[in-house]
Design a protein around this motif. Structure first.
Motif, PDB file in Angstrom:
ATOM      1  N   VAL A 430       0.844  -1.193   0.000  1.00 30.00           N
ATOM      2  CA  VAL A 430       0.000   0.000   0.000  1.00 30.00           C
ATOM      3  C   VAL A 430       0.878   1.241   0.000  1.00 30.00           C
ATOM      4  N   LEU A 432       0.462   5.353   0.470  1.00 30.07           N
ATOM      5  CA  LEU A 432      -0.427   6.466   0.803  1.00 30.07           C
ATOM      6  C   LEU A 432      -0.338   7.524  -0.281  1.00 30.07           C
ATOM      7  N   ARG A 437       0.440  12.130   3.149  1.00 26.40           N
ATOM      8  CA  ARG A 437       1.749  11.978   3.791  1.00 26.40           C
ATOM      9  C   ARG A 437       2.111  13.222   4.597  1.00 26.40           C
TER      10      ARG A 437
ATOM     11  N   GLN B   5       0.209   9.716 -11.233  1.00 25.21           N
ATOM     12  CA  GLN B   5       1.067   8.567 -11.557  1.00 25.21           C
ATOM     13  C   GLN B   5       1.859   8.850 -12.819  1.00 25.21           C
ATOM     14  N   GLU B   8       4.588  11.005 -12.027  1.00 27.64           N
ATOM     15  CA  GLU B   8       5.552  10.286 -11.202  1.00 27.64           C
ATOM     16  C   GLU B   8       6.448   9.412 -12.091  1.00 27.64           C
ATOM     17  N   MET B  40       8.245  -9.114  -2.544  1.00 30.43           N
ATOM     18  CA  MET B  40       6.976  -8.522  -2.983  1.00 30.43           C
ATOM     19  C   MET B  40       7.206  -7.239  -3.780  1.00 30.43           C
ATOM     20  N   VAL B  44       5.795  -6.177  -7.458  1.00 30.77           N
ATOM     21  CA  VAL B  44       4.807  -5.123  -7.740  1.00 30.77           C
ATOM     22  C   VAL B  44       5.443  -3.895  -8.398  1.00 30.77           C
ATOM     23  N   VAL B  94       9.603 -10.724   6.812  1.00 26.09           N
ATOM     24  CA  VAL B  94       8.858  -9.536   6.368  1.00 26.09           C
ATOM     25  C   VAL B  94       7.414  -9.614   6.876  1.00 26.09           C
ATOM     26  N   PHE B  98       5.372  -7.120   9.579  1.00 27.86           N
ATOM     27  CA  PHE B  98       4.040  -6.520   9.430  1.00 27.86           C
ATOM     28  C   PHE B  98       3.152  -6.891  10.605  1.00 27.86           C
ATOM     29  N   GLY B 101       4.221  -4.999  13.756  1.00 27.01           N
ATOM     30  CA  GLY B 101       4.259  -3.542  13.689  1.00 27.01           C
ATOM     31  C   GLY B 101       5.630  -2.955  13.416  1.00 27.01           C
ATOM     32  N   THR B 103       7.154  -1.612  10.987  1.00 23.71           N
ATOM     33  CA  THR B 103       6.962  -1.076   9.638  1.00 23.71           C
ATOM     34  C   THR B 103       7.397   0.370   9.595  1.00 23.71           C
ATOM     35  N   ASP B 107       8.241   7.327   1.306  1.00 20.40           N
ATOM     36  CA  ASP B 107       7.536   7.897   0.152  1.00 20.40           C
ATOM     37  C   ASP B 107       6.095   7.414   0.092  1.00 20.40           C
ATOM     38  N   GLY B 108       5.500   7.236   1.246  1.00 20.21           N
ATOM     39  CA  GLY B 108       4.103   6.809   1.307  1.00 20.21           C
ATOM     40  C   GLY B 108       3.928   5.303   1.300  1.00 20.21           C
ATOM     41  N   TRP B 109       4.952   4.543   0.933  1.00 23.55           N
ATOM     42  CA  TRP B 109       4.834   3.081   0.918  1.00 23.55           C
ATOM     43  C   TRP B 109       4.900   2.549   2.344  1.00 23.55           C
ATOM     44  N   VAL B 110       3.963   1.698   2.684  1.00 22.26           N
ATOM     45  CA  VAL B 110       3.975   1.065   4.003  1.00 22.26           C
ATOM     46  C   VAL B 110       4.790  -0.220   3.865  1.00 22.26           C
ATOM     47  N   GLU B 115      12.139  -5.493   4.589  1.00 20.83           N
ATOM     48  CA  GLU B 115      12.166  -5.286   3.137  1.00 20.83           C
ATOM     49  C   GLU B 115      12.716  -3.903   2.801  1.00 20.83           C
TER      50      GLU B 115
END
Lengths: 516, 127
Positions: A430, A432, A437, B5, B8, B40, B44, B94, B98, B101, B103, B107-110, B115
């Motif tokens: 995921v 955000l 952010r 996107q 980006e 992962m 992705v 990994v 998760f 917790g 994590t 850049d917004g990626w959880v 990882e």
């Protein structure tokens, strides 16, 4: 029976045993619940059976807060009320919504979810939901897909259902008009705009209501029990404007009327990226043919997570990416003409396919996560009266809607937690969205609301904290009640109509106990 | 693809062109290969995403900004997991990150901390 109040003589008296002001979801549900009883029920509707510009203009408002939808098109002033253009999504409030939460200021209702349970079942019937069952496992056998294997201590799949199933939702105006008109003991008056609630000298009891017309004619309505069943903004406006006996407004001795106005924040918040194209049919709203299933799941943090992370109650939906979630009705481009929205809705109703279940859903590698959430109740988010008056001489509402830092932070925390859980089960990752952010209180221009107006006459045990008591009776006014989302103390992430109807049916039962 | 996107991706491509000739691609050792391959994320995304997140990680955690430190931490992280090979152990770790917790948000990626470190190592090796 039905009378167009414009045909009545000036000064005419209308009387009954119970008077309901407003014929939307709340008012019609209540009236139907009294059908075929011995008591005479007066149902007053300001509009007619069709939407008209003249009536919609009565809802025009000033706006001193955040940008918001124009009320003259977000609300419908005719028989059936705003169910004339609602989407039909229903789900009950959660037990946590009623609880006092030390991390949510002004939270807590004087009633619990268990007090509403039987009425939710009845409301499901009124709204013609496919089932009164909200258990995702029940739905797993009745529609495509299955719930995700999430950690049940932390997450649940909360089900939403469509009123009317896969067909058009119940539109109270067209669906219940005949029943109302044919009920011997219900007298519906259309074009009967209540402009003043006249109380006794101390403001402790309503004596009568004043109905006014554009030509200046008036009628008087008397009943021992009065129920205000308009929307949250109009109910508050009417009570504030009814200030002949109590200068600050009827029931407003503690300056609570109009406060705690709430909306549902609905906003694109993150994206889920999965390694191989797949569908998540249990959670996807639209199938390949653009139709909807009768029920639909959203991922919601449990009470444990909400308490631990101090978030508001929210849920996350999985959309096809790059499809706007609210059909482009943002604050910027929301039409001011209610008829344009109605045309869109009528087209949508006509195209809906009632065949229902087992559709195929698009396989995607990216899903847009959209969060729908309650907002923290804020006394500064409120409805007051404007200097300007409408064509009937009633001051217009001034809406001052606010959002808080806690609202944004909750969305961020919930989406981070979704990312953790979906990472844990190995579904994907995921990210955000950029706006989320930033650790500040700013909101992007694609913020939308649900057109859901809640609060303003909130339920509270004590009059210092709210306007109505646990029976929806206005504190300090013996015979004045409210059936409306105005009484919501908190807003939940649930669409409001099911709870509006459930609360109305509960109030109806309470009044039967008094009248009987 | 929405406007953001597009920008980006467009921005990344534009940035990648002048840098392309300057990327130092150090052939990882057999052991480093799974350590520097966040499973992962590589499925992705692409190498560009892994490298970008890795650089970001090393900026946020400068004390881990070298091959030896990252390799050592990742090796120890994998040691506590069960699995037939290093890659499987890291994937298990990994998921446990998760669940427990561990994590962070880059850049917004959880991301799981492990990882994110794998990204860090990838970006050191392919700087």
């Amino acid at each position: 029976m039905h009378t167009d109040a414009r045909t009545l003589d000036d000064g005419r008296l209308i009387d009954g045993d119970l008077c309901i002001v407003g014929a939307g979801a709340a008012g019609i549900s209540m009236a139907l619940d009294w059908a075929d009883r011995s008591e005479r029920v007066i149902l007053l509707e300001g509009g007619g059976f069709e939407v008209s510009s003249e009536m919609q203009a009565l809802y025009e408002n000033a706006n001193s807060g955040r940008e918001y939808y124009p009320l003259e098109s977000a609300r419908l002033h005719f028989f059936g009320g705003t169910t004339g253009h609602w989407g039909g999504l229903c789900t009950p409030f959660d037990p946590i919504d009623f609880a006092e939460r030390d991390w949510v200021p002004h939270s807590g209702w004087p009633i619990g979810r268990e007090d509403l349970a039987p009425y939710y079942r009845d409301a499901a019937g009124v709204l013609r939901l496919p089932s009164p069952n909200w258990d995702p496992n029940y739905w797993a056998n009745r529609r495509s897909g299955a719930p995700l294997a999430v950690d049940e201590d932390r997450w649940r799949t909360k089900m939403w259902q469509w009123s009317g199933g896969a067909g058009p939702p119940v539109r109270f105006g067209s669906d219940y008009r005949t029943e109302i008109e044919q009920a011997d003991n219900i007298h519906l008056f259309t074009h009967a705009n209540v402009c003043n609630i006249v109380a006794n000298e101390s403001g402790s009891r309503v004596e009568e209501l004043t109905v006014r017309h554009f030509n200046g004619d008036e009628q008087t309505v008397r009943a021992p029990h009065i129920v205000l069943a308009c929307g949250a903004v109009q109910n508050a406006r009417l009570m504030l404007a009814s200030n002949d006996q109590v200068p600050v407004g009827l029931g407003n001795e503690h300056d609570q009327v109009g406060r705690h106005f709430m909306e549902h924040v609905e906003i694109d918040s993150a994206r889920l990226v999965v390694p191989e194209a797949q569908s998540l049919p249990f959670y996807q709203l639209s199938s390949d043919d653009g139709q909807s299933s009768p029920a639909w799941g959203l991922l919601q943090p449990t009470r444990h997570v909400q308490e631990k992370r101090k978030t508001l109650n929210g849920a996350v939906r999985f959309n096809r990416e790059a499809v706007k979630s609210n059909d482009a009705f943002t604050f910027d481009d929301f039409p001011e003409d209610a008829r344009k929205i109605l045309a869109f809705i009528e087209k949508s109703d006509a195209e809906s396919d009632s065949t229902g279940a087992n559709r195929s859903f698009p396989e995607l590698t990216r899903f847009q996560l959209n969060t729908r959430m309650e907002q923290a109740p804020d006394p500064a988010s409120r409805v007051t009266l404007s200097e300007e008056t409408d064509a009937l001489g009633v001051p217009r509402a001034d809406l001052h809607w606010t959002l808080s830092e806690q609202d944004k932070r909750s969305i961020r925390v919930i989406n981070e937690a979704v990312g953790q859980e979906l990472g844990r089960i190995g579904l994907g990752r995921v990210q955000l969205m950029r706006w989320l952010r930033a650790d500040d209180a700013s909101w992007p221009d694609f913020l939308t609301g649900g057109w859901h107006h809640m609060g303003t006459l909130r339920m509270a045990e004590r009059p210092e904290n709210g306007v109505v008591d646990e029976n929806c009776r206005v504190h300090g006014v013996d015979n004045l009640y409210v059936a409306s989302s105005a009484v919501f103390s908190t807003g939940s992430c649930a669409n409001p109509t099911l709870t509006i109807v459930a609360l109305s049916l509960r109030l109806s039962d309470h009044l039967k106990g008094i009248v009987g | 693809m929405d406007r953001r996107q597009f920008l980006e991706l467009g921005g990344t491509s534009a940035l990648a062109l002048p840098l392309a000739g300057s990327i130092a691609w150090i052939e990882p050792t057999d052991e480093q290969r799974p350590l520097a391959r966040p499973d992962m994320l590589t499925r992705v995304g692409d190498h560009g995403l892994t490298r970008r997140l890795g650089r970001r990680y090393r900026r946020v955690f400068p004390e881990e900004n070298d091959t030896a430190t990252l390799t050592g931490i990742l090796r120890r992280s994998a040691a506590g997991e069960e699995g037939p090979d290093l890659s499987t152990k890291l994937t298990a770790r990994v998921r446990r990150d998760f669940a427990e917790g561990r994590t962070l948000n880059l850049d917004g990626w959880v991301l799981a901390r492990t990882e994110a470190r794998q990204c860090g190592l990838f970006s050191v090796l392919h700087s």
